[in-house]
Design a protein around this motif. Structure first.
Motif, PDB file in Angstrom:
ATOM      1  N   MET A  17     -12.385 -38.498  -1.754  1.00  0.00           N
ATOM      2  CA  MET A  17     -12.147 -38.509  -3.195  1.00  0.00           C
ATOM      3  C   MET A  17     -12.968 -37.410  -3.880  1.00  0.00           C
ATOM      4  N   VAL A  18     -14.237 -37.300  -3.502  1.00  0.00           N
ATOM      5  CA  VAL A  18     -15.102 -36.288  -4.116  1.00  0.00           C
ATOM      6  C   VAL A  18     -14.687 -34.885  -3.688  1.00  0.00           C
ATOM      7  N   LEU A  19     -14.409 -34.716  -2.391  1.00  0.00           N
ATOM      8  CA  LEU A  19     -14.112 -33.383  -1.849  1.00  0.00           C
ATOM      9  C   LEU A  19     -12.859 -32.784  -2.467  1.00  0.00           C
ATOM     10  N   PHE A  20     -11.770 -33.547  -2.507  1.00  0.00           N
ATOM     11  CA  PHE A  20     -10.495 -32.990  -2.950  1.00  0.00           C
ATOM     12  C   PHE A  20     -10.295 -33.062  -4.457  1.00  0.00           C
ATOM     13  N   ASN A  21     -11.269 -33.638  -5.166  1.00  0.00           N
ATOM     14  CA  ASN A  21     -11.165 -33.637  -6.629  1.00  0.00           C
ATOM     15  C   ASN A  21     -12.239 -32.788  -7.293  1.00  0.00           C
ATOM     16  N   THR A  22     -13.099 -32.167  -6.475  1.00  0.00           N
ATOM     17  CA  THR A  22     -14.132 -31.284  -7.036  1.00  0.00           C
ATOM     18  C   THR A  22     -14.166 -29.929  -6.332  1.00  0.00           C
ATOM     19  N   VAL A  23     -14.307 -29.950  -5.003  1.00  0.00           N
ATOM     20  CA  VAL A  23     -14.493 -28.698  -4.250  1.00  0.00           C
ATOM     21  C   VAL A  23     -13.159 -28.059  -3.879  1.00  0.00           C
ATOM     22  N   LEU A  24     -12.264 -28.818  -3.293  1.00  0.00           N
ATOM     23  CA  LEU A  24     -10.984 -28.288  -2.823  1.00  0.00           C
ATOM     24  C   LEU A  24      -9.875 -28.631  -3.813  1.00  0.00           C
ATOM     25  N   ALA A  25      -8.997 -27.664  -4.027  1.00  0.00           N
ATOM     26  CA  ALA A  25      -7.969 -27.832  -5.057  1.00  0.00           C
ATOM     27  C   ALA A  25      -6.725 -28.555  -4.552  1.00  0.00           C
ATOM     28  N   SER A  26      -6.401 -28.389  -3.273  1.00  0.00           N
ATOM     29  CA  SER A  26      -5.146 -28.964  -2.766  1.00  0.00           C
ATOM     30  C   SER A  26      -5.295 -29.371  -1.306  1.00  0.00           C
ATOM     31  N   GLN A  27      -4.300 -30.152  -0.842  1.00  0.00           N
ATOM     32  CA  GLN A  27      -4.271 -30.598   0.545  1.00  0.00           C
ATOM     33  C   GLN A  27      -3.234 -29.777   1.312  1.00  0.00           C
ATOM     34  N   PRO A  28      -3.648 -29.075   2.371  1.00  0.00           N
ATOM     35  CA  PRO A  28      -2.681 -28.304   3.168  1.00  0.00           C
ATOM     36  C   PRO A  28      -1.696 -29.223   3.881  1.00  0.00           C
ATOM     37  N   GLU A  29      -0.574 -28.668   4.301  1.00  0.00           N
ATOM     38  CA  GLU A  29       0.442 -29.457   5.004  1.00  0.00           C
ATOM     39  C   GLU A  29      -0.100 -30.033   6.310  1.00  0.00           C
ATOM     40  N   TRP A  30      -0.911 -29.243   7.033  1.00  0.00           N
ATOM     41  CA  TRP A  30      -1.437 -29.728   8.301  1.00  0.00           C
ATOM     42  C   TRP A  30      -2.370 -30.929   8.090  1.00  0.00           C
ATOM     43  N   PHE A  31      -3.016 -31.000   6.913  1.00  0.00           N
ATOM     44  CA  PHE A  31      -3.898 -32.127   6.632  1.00  0.00           C
ATOM     45  C   PHE A  31      -3.084 -33.408   6.494  1.00  0.00           C
ATOM     46  N   GLU A  32      -1.920 -33.319   5.822  1.00  0.00           N
ATOM     47  CA  GLU A  32      -1.039 -34.484   5.696  1.00  0.00           C
ATOM     48  C   GLU A  32      -0.558 -34.957   7.068  1.00  0.00           C
ATOM     49  N   LEU A  33      -0.257 -33.985   7.954  1.00  0.00           N
ATOM     50  CA  LEU A  33       0.196 -34.337   9.305  1.00  0.00           C
ATOM     51  C   LEU A  33      -0.917 -35.051  10.074  1.00  0.00           C
ATOM     52  N   LEU A  34      -2.138 -34.501  10.022  1.00  0.00           N
ATOM     53  CA  LEU A  34      -3.258 -35.136  10.725  1.00  0.00           C
ATOM     54  C   LEU A  34      -3.584 -36.500  10.133  1.00  0.00           C
ATOM     55  N   LYS A  35      -3.392 -36.650   8.838  1.00  0.00           N
ATOM     56  CA  LYS A  35      -3.602 -37.949   8.193  1.00  0.00           C
ATOM     57  C   LYS A  35      -2.639 -38.992   8.764  1.00  0.00           C
ATOM     58  N   GLU A  36      -1.363 -38.616   8.923  1.00  0.00           N
ATOM     59  CA  GLU A  36      -0.367 -39.541   9.478  1.00  0.00           C
ATOM     60  C   GLU A  36      -0.665 -39.853  10.950  1.00  0.00           C
ATOM     61  N   PRO A  79     -10.709 -40.376  10.930  1.00  0.00           N
ATOM     62  CA  PRO A  79     -11.347 -39.892   9.698  1.00  0.00           C
ATOM     63  C   PRO A  79     -10.405 -39.084   8.805  1.00  0.00           C
ATOM     64  N   PHE A  80      -9.437 -38.382   9.398  1.00  0.00           N
ATOM     65  CA  PHE A  80      -8.475 -37.647   8.574  1.00  0.00           C
ATOM     66  C   PHE A  80      -7.678 -38.614   7.699  1.00  0.00           C
ATOM     67  N   PHE A  81      -7.363 -39.797   8.235  1.00  0.00           N
ATOM     68  CA  PHE A  81      -6.618 -40.763   7.436  1.00  0.00           C
ATOM     69  C   PHE A  81      -7.461 -41.274   6.279  1.00  0.00           C
ATOM     70  N   PHE A  82      -8.702 -41.715   6.552  1.00  0.00           N
ATOM     71  CA  PHE A  82      -9.524 -42.286   5.489  1.00  0.00           C
ATOM     72  C   PHE A  82      -9.920 -41.235   4.453  1.00  0.00           C
ATOM     73  N   ILE A  83     -10.242 -40.035   4.904  1.00  0.00           N
ATOM     74  CA  ILE A  83     -10.547 -38.968   3.947  1.00  0.00           C
ATOM     75  C   ILE A  83      -9.297 -38.638   3.129  1.00  0.00           C
ATOM     76  N   GLY A  84      -8.124 -38.688   3.774  1.00  0.00           N
ATOM     77  CA  GLY A  84      -6.868 -38.451   3.058  1.00  0.00           C
ATOM     78  C   GLY A  84      -6.585 -39.524   2.024  1.00  0.00           C
ATOM     79  N   VAL A  85      -6.938 -40.778   2.329  1.00  0.00           N
ATOM     80  CA  VAL A  85      -6.780 -41.859   1.349  1.00  0.00           C
ATOM     81  C   VAL A  85      -7.660 -41.582   0.133  1.00  0.00           C
ATOM     82  N   GLY A  86      -8.893 -41.143   0.377  1.00  0.00           N
ATOM     83  CA  GLY A  86      -9.775 -40.789  -0.733  1.00  0.00           C
ATOM     84  C   GLY A  86      -9.255 -39.597  -1.515  1.00  0.00           C
TER      85      GLY A  86
END
Length: 386
Positions: free
Chosen positions: A38-57, A271-278
């Motif tokens: 939640m903190v990382l993708f709402n402060t430091v990083l602007a967007s989620q790459p496509e590969w991140f969504e794949l690893l989350k799934e 961890p990719f899933f839980f970080i993706g949920v945040g």
């Protein structure tokens, strides 16, 4: 390319650091991973790459496979208390959905609040030295039975959402059962082949195997279960969970091999899933007092759903403090709550804001209730000695 690498490094770094911080704070690492995302993708990083969504799934599918492996059908059968373990989780699935509906909230939230998972139960019981005691075995038995019931309920809801109460829904359910039966048969044949060639199996299972043939096989089974479920018209995570149950049932003795399976999952994929949920959590929800109060209310209802069936504690052979301790620990199904919320949003049964509140509820419950259980643990040891 540089931006992709920065994202990868920051996510992997967080996945490496969060367990250390969680151990110091005595909270589940998954809860801190959600906060980190939640903190990382709402402060430091602007967007989620496509590969991140794949690893989350992929992390979600593998997480459910590991959850399935934790569910030992043999342990439930050998306990001699299967009926008791099944009766404790069931009332919440009957009472909570209409209760939430009367409160003006989606009935699906009631289903989610009734769910039970063994993910946090096992490590907390180990830390409290209660896992080998009668009460610890009872809590684990209820957690395993509740987790199986929760997944079956999710499976039925997913099929109903897609097809309604139609003959086609029954056909899809039979198709899923047939696919799982084929998977069980395939694993049984694999087990027989292993029995005929024990030397080869020992080489695959041993820790110094340089090619890690066994781990490759397990990962294949995990994602094959997801594919089978998808072919049957339900969510892949439900198939991977059942694949884990079947694998655990067929291969009774896994030893250090199971540690490797968990290392791949908890060390990299989940961890990719839980970080993706945040990352998907809207921080604006925290700025709304109404939202925070509702999340606190859901946290209380989560505990009520677990304590309600335990009110007649004597009927289950429990004392009052034991029933209270069991309810506290069962009221922290972090992983399954987050998974069910994600699935509910996909099915259109939960809005993104309600799913966000559910995530907040899961984090609060996974920190608060195990902490209260640890405070109660010394009395539980006195109440029921070895």
């Amino acid at each position: 390319m540089a931006e992709q690498l920065v994202t990868l490094v920051t996510v992997v770094f967080g996945a490496a650091v969060m367990p250390l911080a969680a151990r110091r704070l005595s909270v589940p690492s998954a809860a801190l991973e959600i906060v980190y995302g939640m903190v990382l993708f709402n402060t430091v990083l602007a967007s989620q790459p496509e590969w991140f969504e794949l690893l989350k799934e992929l992390g979600l599918i593998y997480l459910m496979f590991i959850a399935g492996m934790e569910l030992s059908l043999r342990e439930l059968q050998s306990s001699g208390r299967v009926l008791r373990y099944v009766l404790i989780p069931l009332p919440a699935f009957v009472v909570m959905p209409p209760l939430l509906h009367l409160m003006g909230l989606p009935w699906y939230l009631g289903v989610v609040l009734a769910m039970i998972s063994a993910g946090i139960v096992i490590p907390v019981l180990k830390e409290s030295s209660l896992l080998q005691r009668p009460l610890g075995r009872d809590i684990l038995g209820v957690a395993l039975a509740g987790e199986l019931i929760s997944i079956l309920v999710l499976t039925l809801l997913d099929i109903f959402h897609h097809y309604g109460l139609t003959p086609h829904a029954l056909l899809e359910l039979l198709k899923l059962v047939a696919l799982l039966g084929l998977a069980a048969l395939a694993l049984k044949l694999l087990y027989l082949a292993a029995w005929w060639h024990p030397n080869h199996v020992a080489r695959v299972m041993r820790s110094e195997d340089p090619t890690e043939e066994g781990i490759r096989l397990v990962i294949s089974v995990a994602f094959a279960g997801g594919l089978a479920a998808y072919a049957a018209g339900v969510e892949p995570i439900l198939g991977s969970f059942m694949g884990g149950v079947i694998f655990s049932h067929v291969f009774k003795s896994k030893g250090r091999f199971e540690d490797k399976i968990n290392a791949i999952g908890f060390g990299f994929l989940t961890p990719f899933f839980f970080i993706g949920v945040g990352a998907a959590f809207d921080p604006a929800l925290l700025g709304s007092p109404q939202t925070v109060l509702l999340a606190l209310g859901l946290t209380v209802l989560l505990l009520v759903a677990k304590l309600l069936p335990l009110l007649p504690a004597r009927l289950f052979g429990l004392r009052g403090t034991e029933a209270c301790g069991m309810g506290l620990l069962l009221a922290a199904p972090l992983s399954l709550l987050v998974v069910a919320g994600t699935l509910g949003q996909k099915m259109g049964l939960l809005s993104p804001s309600l799913n966000g509140m559910l995530v907040l509820t899961a984090v609060l419950a996974s920190i608060l209730f195990p902490m209260l259980f640890r405070l109660l643990a010394p009395r539980l040891k006195q109440d029921r000695p070895d």
